[in-house]
Design a protein around this motif. Structure first.
Motif, PDB file in Angstrom:
ATOM      1  N   GLU A  51       0.830  -1.202   0.000  1.00 17.64           N
ATOM      2  CA  GLU A  51       0.000   0.000   0.000  1.00 17.64           C
ATOM      3  C   GLU A  51       0.859   1.244   0.000  1.00 17.64           C
ATOM      4  O   GLU A  51       1.935   1.284   0.608  1.00 17.64           O
ATOM      5  N   PHE A  52       0.398   2.254  -0.732  1.00 14.41           N
ATOM      6  CA  PHE A  52       1.088   3.539  -0.782  1.00 14.41           C
ATOM      7  C   PHE A  52       0.098   4.622  -0.390  1.00 14.41           C
ATOM      8  O   PHE A  52      -1.079   4.548  -0.723  1.00 14.41           O
ATOM      9  N   GLU A  53       0.637   5.648   0.281  1.00 15.67           N
ATOM     10  CA  GLU A  53      -0.210   6.746   0.749  1.00 15.67           C
ATOM     11  C   GLU A  53      -0.754   7.566  -0.421  1.00 15.67           C
ATOM     12  O   GLU A  53      -1.906   7.963  -0.446  1.00 15.67           O
ATOM     13  N   SER A  54       0.158   7.803  -1.402  1.00 17.17           N
ATOM     14  CA  SER A  54      -0.236   8.677  -2.503  1.00 17.17           C
ATOM     15  C   SER A  54       0.206   8.027  -3.822  1.00 17.17           C
ATOM     16  O   SER A  54       0.966   7.060  -3.817  1.00 17.17           O
ATOM     17  N   PRO A  55      -0.264   8.569  -4.953  1.00 14.76           N
ATOM     18  CA  PRO A  55       0.097   7.993  -6.263  1.00 14.76           C
ATOM     19  C   PRO A  55       1.607   7.760  -6.397  1.00 14.76           C
ATOM     20  O   PRO A  55       2.392   8.607  -5.977  1.00 14.76           O
ATOM     21  N   VAL A  56       1.965   6.632  -6.975  1.00 21.17           N
ATOM     22  CA  VAL A  56       3.387   6.291  -7.149  1.00 21.17           C
ATOM     23  C   VAL A  56       3.620   5.838  -8.580  1.00 21.17           C
ATOM     24  O   VAL A  56       2.697   5.413  -9.267  1.00 21.17           O
ATOM     25  N   SER A  57       4.876   5.913  -9.006  1.00 17.60           N
ATOM     26  CA  SER A  57       5.215   5.409 -10.343  1.00 17.60           C
ATOM     27  C   SER A  57       5.480   3.913 -10.237  1.00 17.60           C
ATOM     28  O   SER A  57       5.729   3.376  -9.148  1.00 17.60           O
ATOM     29  N   ALA A  58       5.426   3.261 -11.379  1.00 14.57           N
ATOM     30  CA  ALA A  58       5.709   1.829 -11.420  1.00 14.57           C
ATOM     31  C   ALA A  58       7.113   1.549 -10.900  1.00 14.57           C
ATOM     32  O   ALA A  58       7.359   0.547 -10.227  1.00 14.57           O
ATOM     33  N   LEU A  59       8.030   2.484 -11.210  1.00 20.47           N
ATOM     34  CA  LEU A  59       9.402   2.319 -10.747  1.00 20.47           C
ATOM     35  C   LEU A  59       9.464   2.307  -9.218  1.00 20.47           C
ATOM     36  O   LEU A  59      10.168   1.491  -8.615  1.00 20.47           O
ATOM     37  N   GLN A  60       8.679   3.207  -8.604  1.00 20.59           N
ATOM     38  CA  GLN A  60       8.675   3.264  -7.131  1.00 20.59           C
ATOM     39  C   GLN A  60       8.123   1.975  -6.543  1.00 20.59           C
ATOM     40  O   GLN A  60       8.585   1.516  -5.496  1.00 20.59           O
ATOM     41  N   VAL A  61       7.161   1.395  -7.233  1.00 22.02           N
ATOM     42  CA  VAL A  61       6.635   0.099  -6.783  1.00 22.02           C
ATOM     43  C   VAL A  61       7.750  -0.936  -6.818  1.00 22.02           C
ATOM     44  O   VAL A  61       7.979  -1.676  -5.856  1.00 22.02           O
ATOM     45  N   ALA A  62       8.492  -0.946  -7.914  1.00 18.86           N
ATOM     46  CA  ALA A  62       9.585  -1.905  -8.054  1.00 18.86           C
ATOM     47  C   ALA A  62      10.630  -1.677  -6.970  1.00 18.86           C
ATOM     48  O   ALA A  62      11.168  -2.625  -6.384  1.00 18.86           O
ATOM     49  N   GLU A  63      10.919  -0.404  -6.668  1.00 20.36           N
ATOM     50  CA  GLU A  63      11.910  -0.081  -5.639  1.00 20.36           C
ATOM     51  C   GLU A  63      11.480  -0.613  -4.274  1.00 20.36           C
ATOM     52  O   GLU A  63      12.297  -1.102  -3.501  1.00 20.36           O
ATOM     53  N   ARG A  64      10.163  -0.507  -4.045  1.00 14.43           N
ATOM     54  CA  ARG A  64       9.658  -0.986  -2.767  1.00 14.43           C
ATOM     55  C   ARG A  64       9.840  -2.507  -2.664  1.00 14.43           C
ATOM     56  O   ARG A  64      10.164  -3.032  -1.594  1.00 14.43           O
ATOM     57  N   ILE A  65       9.645  -3.198  -3.790  1.00 13.08           N
ATOM     58  CA  ILE A  65       9.774  -4.658  -3.762  1.00 13.08           C
ATOM     59  C   ILE A  65      11.222  -5.048  -3.490  1.00 13.08           C
ATOM     60  O   ILE A  65      11.519  -5.817  -2.596  1.00 13.08           O
ATOM     61  N   SER A  66      12.124  -4.491  -4.318  1.00  9.21           N
ATOM     62  CA  SER A  66      13.548  -4.733  -4.073  1.00  9.21           C
ATOM     63  C   SER A  66      14.367  -3.802  -4.941  1.00  9.21           C
ATOM     64  O   SER A  66      14.035  -3.594  -6.114  1.00  9.21           O
ATOM     65  N   PRO A  67      15.417  -3.236  -4.396  1.00  8.15           N
ATOM     66  CA  PRO A  67      16.258  -2.315  -5.162  1.00  8.15           C
ATOM     67  C   PRO A  67      16.863  -2.995  -6.390  1.00  8.15           C
ATOM     68  O   PRO A  67      17.058  -2.371  -7.427  1.00  8.15           O
ATOM     69  N   ARG A  68      17.132  -4.308  -6.251  1.00 13.04           N
ATOM     70  CA  ARG A  68      17.715  -5.022  -7.381  1.00 13.04           C
ATOM     71  C   ARG A  68      16.725  -5.135  -8.529  1.00 13.04           C
ATOM     72  O   ARG A  68      17.064  -4.988  -9.690  1.00 13.04           O
ATOM     73  N   LEU A  69      15.471  -5.404  -8.144  1.00 15.25           N
ATOM     74  CA  LEU A  69      14.420  -5.488  -9.161  1.00 15.25           C
ATOM     75  C   LEU A  69      14.286  -4.141  -9.871  1.00 15.25           C
ATOM     76  O   LEU A  69      14.183  -4.072 -11.096  1.00 15.25           O
ATOM     77  N   ALA A  70      14.318  -3.071  -9.072  1.00 15.56           N
ATOM     78  CA  ALA A  70      14.164  -1.740  -9.653  1.00 15.56           C
ATOM     79  C   ALA A  70      15.260  -1.468 -10.673  1.00 15.56           C
ATOM     80  O   ALA A  70      15.042  -0.818 -11.693  1.00 15.56           O
ATOM     81  N   LYS A  71      16.442  -2.003 -10.404  1.00 15.92           N
ATOM     82  CA  LYS A  71      17.574  -1.768 -11.290  1.00 15.92           C
ATOM     83  C   LYS A  71      17.408  -2.492 -12.628  1.00 15.92           C
ATOM     84  O   LYS A  71      17.770  -1.969 -13.673  1.00 15.92           O
ATOM     85  N   SER A  72      16.850  -3.702 -12.564  1.00 16.12           N
ATOM     86  CA  SER A  72      16.712  -4.454 -13.808  1.00 16.12           C
ATOM     87  C   SER A  72      15.334  -4.265 -14.440  1.00 16.12           C
ATOM     88  O   SER A  72      15.058  -4.807 -15.504  1.00 16.12           O
TER      89      SER A  72
END
Length: 653
Positions: A13-34
Motif C-alpha cells: 500500500e502507498f499513501e499517494s500515487p506512485v510510479s511503477a518504478l517506485q513500486v519496483a523499488e519498494r519490492i527490491s532495489p535489485r528489481l528496480a535496477k533491472s
RNA sequence: GCCAGCGUAGCUCAACGGUAGAGCACCGCUUUUGUAAAGCGGUGGUUGUGGGUUCGAUUCCCUCCGCUGGCUCCA
C-alpha cells in the motif's frame, strides 16, 4: 490510497500515487535496477507510469520477460531514428518504426523519408551512432500533449508524417491527446511503452536497407526502410547473427546448386526453372505419390494443353483480372489470340462441359499436374518460391451444394496428409476472405457469404486453429491456405482450397438433378502442394537437402574400398538397381575416406561400403548419413531394410 | 514495377586505375587404399551487356540484363 497487488498475491500500500518504478523499488532495489517496464492492470506501461488511487495489479517486467524484447526493439527503432537525424540532419523525416513480433530475422524497422536514400554501406556508420546514443544512457521521457500542441511541436521539427499521423488519429479515433517520447533532443510521437533510458539498446545490428511505400501503397512515395535487430546482451546478438548465417546454408537456392537439383538460367528466362536429373527425380517421387493418393480418393486424371484461346480466359475472368501479370496473348492472323495458360480451371471446366452430367456423377474430381505461366513482377522472383512457370497439383471438384462441405473436408485431410507425411508440421492455416470495401471480386454478396460460411464450418468442425485474412480471397471465392516459412522466416502459401460459386455461373455449368431439371454445381479448386516448384523449394530448406530415403535422388552410394573389389561392388550395384533402389557407384581411385566425404557432401542417405571382407561374406558395411554405423549386414538384409524405409516413407534414420 | 546492394573460372571468393589469382571441381600421372579430403602436374576468363572518362578500366561514370534484400503484387 494506492493498493498494489503483485503476481504472488502480496499487497503493498502507498499513501499517494506512485510510479511503477517506485513500486519496483519498494519490492527490491535489485528489481528496480533491472526493471524496464511494468504490466499494470493488464497493460504494459513505462516505468514512469503513475498509478492513481485505488487497487492495481502490477507485474514488473525485466529483461528476462517475454514482453521485454518487444519493448527493447521498439526503443531500438527510436534510437535508430535518432541516429539517422544525428547523421543526416533535420531533413530526415521519420514515419513509422515498429517492433516486429513475428519475423525471427529482424526485430524492428523504421521508415524514413530522406533527402537522398541511404544504402547498405551506410549501415555500419548508423550502427556506430546508435551505440554512441546507447552509451549516453539518455533518459526516455514520456509527455502526454493535447493534439494541437503535439501537432505544433512535430511541425516545428519538420516532421510532416507525424503531423499527418496525429491528424489521422484525431479523425479515425477522435483522440484528444497523444504521447510524445523524448530522448536527448530527439522527440517522436509514439504510443510506447519504452525503456527507461537508451543504455539498454547496446547490442544492436542493422541488417538491411530497403525501400517501402508510405502506408504500404505503391501510389505513395517510396521511403527508406532500415531493418535491425536488438538484444539485451552481445552474446544473444552474436547468436542471432550466427543463426541467420546458419539458416542461409539451408537456402534452397544454395542447396539446389550444390546438390544439382535445379537451375534457373538467364538463357531460358528469369523465373523459369529447369529441373536437373536429381531434382526431377525428387519431383517425380512427389508426383507419383500424390497421384496414387488422388486415384485412391476418386479423382480422375486429365491432361490439357499449355495454351488456350483468349476467349476462354475472358469468360473465366482471369484475363481481365490478371492481364498485367500474364505473358501477353499470342496474336494470330485472322484468328483469335491464344493465351499461355495461367490457370487450369477453364480447361477442366471445358472437360466437364463436354457432356451432360447427372447428379449421380457428382462429385466429379478432375486432376492434372498442370504447368502454368504467369508473368510475375521482376522484383518478385525468388528462387523456386516465386517463379514464372510452375506446375500445380491442380484439381477441380465439381459437386452439389450438399456435397460441398464434406468435399472441402476431404481436401483439408489431403493437404494435411501431404504436409504431415513430409514432417512439415509448422504451418498455419489462413482463411482468405473478401474485403467488402474492394471492387476486385466477382459474383454476388450472397454467394460470398455462403462460401465463407462453408469454409469456416469445415475448419471449425475439424477443430483447426486458423486466422482470417480480410482481402486475401481470390476474385472468384474465399479459400483456406496453408502457409509455411522458409529458412529466412518469409511466409509462403503452399496448399490451397478455394470455394467457387462464380466460375460455374460464368461458364454456365450444369448438372441434371433428381428433379430432372438443370442445376448449377459448385466448384472447389484445390492444390495440396500448391506449386511443385515452391513446395520443393520449401522442402529443400525443411530437410536442409538431406531428404528422407523415399525422396532422395540418390538413395545409396556403393563405395568400394579399392579396385580389388570392383567386381563385387558392381554386383552390389546391379542388385540394388534391380530391386528399384536409386544407386550410385563411386569407382574413382580415391581413398575410402574421400569417397565417404564426397557422398556425405551430397547428402546421400546410405553408403554401402564394400571391401574384401564384405566381398567374401556377400555383405556390405552400411553407413547412414551423418556417420551412423549400421554395421556389416548381408546384402539382402540391407535391401530389405531400405525397401521398408522407402515404402513407409519414413522421415528419418 | 519501385528502393538499395551485388555481378570476376563450373562452384566459393581474391586482386591501390598499371600483364586477372586461390581453393574446390574437372583432366592426366603416381598411389590400391577400411569409415568425412593421398601426392604431383595440367586445362579453364573478351571480369554480365553496351557505351563513356583515361596513356591505360575488373576497378570511376552512364544504359540495359540478371541476381539478392525489402516494398507492392501473388488467380
Amino acid at each position: 490510497m494506492v493498493t498494489v497487488e503483485l503476481p504472488d498475491g502480496n499487497k503493498i500500500e502507498f499513501e499517494s500515487p506512485v510510479s511503477a518504478l517506485q513500486v519496483a523499488e519498494r519490492i527490491s532495489p535489485r528489481l528496480a535496477k533491472s526493471a524496464i517496464a511494468a504490466r499494470i492492470d493488464g497493460t504494459v506501461r513505462d516505468l514512469t507510469h503513475v498509478l492513481d488511487e485505488g487497487p492495481h495489479a502490477v507485474v514488473v517486467i525485466t529483461d528476462r520477460d517475454e514482453e521485454a524484447a518487444e519493448i527493447l526493439r521498439h526503443t531500438a527503432a527510436h534510437v535508430l531514428a535518432q541516429a539517422m537525424v544525428n547523421l543526416f540532419g533535420a531533413g530526415v523525416k521519420y514515419t513509422i518504426g515498429p517492433a516486429l513480433t513475428e519475423d525471427f530475422q529482424y526485430g524492428y524497422y523504421y521508415d524514413f523519408d530522406m533527402p537522398s536514400p541511404v544504402g547498405a554501406e551506410d549501415l555500419p556508420k548508423i550502427e556506430a551512432e546508435m551505440r554512441r546514443i546507447a552509451a549516453q544512457k539518455l533518459p526516455i521521457e514520456r509527455v502526454e500533449l493535447p493534439v494541437d500542441e503535439a501537432i505544433a511541436q512535430m511541425r516545428k521539427l519538420g516532421q510532416d508524417y507525424k503531423v499527418e499521423m496525429i491528424q489521422d488519429l484525431v479523425r479515425t479515433q477522435q483522440v484528444k491527446t497523444v504521447s510524445l517520447y523524448r530522448q536527448g533532443d530527439f522527440i517522436d510521437m509514439c504510443r510506447g511503452p519504452h525503456l527507461p533510458h537508451t543504455g539498454f539498446v547496446k547490442a544492436v545490428a542493422l541488417l538491411s536497407a530497403a525501400g517501402a511505400y508510405w502506408r504500404g501503397d505503391e501510389r505513395n512515395k517510396m521511403l527508406t526502410r532500415v531493418y535491425g535487430c536488438a538484444f539485451f546482451d552481445d552474446k544473444s546478438l552474436k547468436e542471432h547473427l550466427a543463426n541467420i548465417e546458419e539458416a542461409k546454408k539451408r537456402d534452397h537456392r544454395t542447396l539446389g546448386k550444390q546438390l544439382d537439383l535445379f537451375l534457373i538460367s538467364d538463357d531460358v528466362g528469369p523465373g523459369l526453372p529447369l529441373w536437373m536429373p536429381k531434382g526431377a527425380t525428387l519431383r517425380m517421387q512427389l508426383m507419383n505419390w500424390l497421384q496414387g493418393e488422388l486415384i485412391a480418393r476418386g479423382y480422375q486424371i486429365v491432361a490439357t494443353p499449355h495454351i488456350g484461346r483468349l476467349g476462354l480466359y475472358r469468360t473465366s475472368g482471369h484475363y481481365p483480372y490478371y492481364k498485367e501479370s500474364q505473358f501477353p496473348p499470342i496474336e494470330m492472323d485472322g484468328e483469335d489470340a491464344y493465351l499461355i495458360k495461367p490457370m487450369n480451371c477453364p480447361h477442366h471446366i471445358t472437360i466437364y462441359k463436354a457432356r451432360q452430367h447427372s447428379y449421380r456423377d457428382l462429385p466429379l474430381r478432375l486432376a492434372e499436374f498442370g504447368t502454368v505461366y504467369r508473368f510475375e513482377q521482376s522484383g518478385e522472383l525468388n528462387g523456386l518460391t516465386r517463379v514464372r512457370g510452375f506446375t500445380q497439383d491442380d484439381a477441380h471438384i465439381i459437386c452439389t451444394q450438399e456435397q460441398l462441405e464434406s468435399e472441402i473436408e476431404s481436401c483439408v485431410d489431403l493437404v494435411k496428409l501431404v504436409l504431415e507425411t513430409l514432417g512439415l508440421t509448422d504451418y498455419r492455416v489462413r482463411l482468405g476472405l473478401r474485403d467488402p470495401n474492394s471492387d476486385k471480386y466477382a459474383g454476388d454478396a450472397e454467394h460470398w457469404a455462403l462460401a465463407e460460411q462453408n469454409i469456416r464450418n469445415v475448419v471449425r468442425k475439424l477443430g483447426m486453429s486458423y486466422t482470417e485474412g480480410i482481402g486475401d480471397a481470390v476474385f472468384y471465392g474465399p479459400k483456406i491456405d496453408f502457409v509455411v516459412r522458409d529458412c529466412l522466416g518469409r511466409q509462403w502459401q503452399l496448399g490451397t482450397i478455394q470455394v467457387d460459386y462464380n466460375l460455374p455461373q460464368r461458364f454456365s455449368m450444369e448438372y441434371i438433378g433428381e428433379d430432372n431439371r438443370p442445376h448449377q454445381p459448385v466448384m472447389i479448386h484445390r492444390a495440396p502442394f500448391g506449386s511443385l516448384e515452391r513446395f520443393i523449394g520449401i522442402l529443400i530448406e525443411h530437410f536442409g537437402g538431406a531428404f528422407p530415403l523415399w525422396l532422395s535422388p540418390v538413395q545409396v552410394a556403393v563405395l568400394p574400398v579399392s579396385e580389388k573389389v570392383s567386381e563385387y561392388a558392381d554386383k552390389v550395384y546391379a542388385e540394388l538397381k534391380r530391386r528399384g533402389i536409386r544407386v550410385e557407384m563411386d569407382s574413382s581411385p580415391e581413398k575410402i575416406g574421400a569417397k565417404i566425404r564426397r557422398s556425405s557432401m551430397d547428402k546421400i542417405p546410405y553408403m554401402a561400403i564394400v571391401g574384401q571382407n564384405e566381398a567374401a561374406a556377400g555383405a556390405v558395411s552400411l553407413r547412414g548419413r551423418g556417420g551412423v554405423d549400421h554395421g556389416v549386414m548381408p546384402l539382402d538384409a540391407m535391401i530389405a531394410k531400405l525397401l521398408d524405409e522407402i515404402s513407409t516413407r519414413s522421415l528419418g534414420q
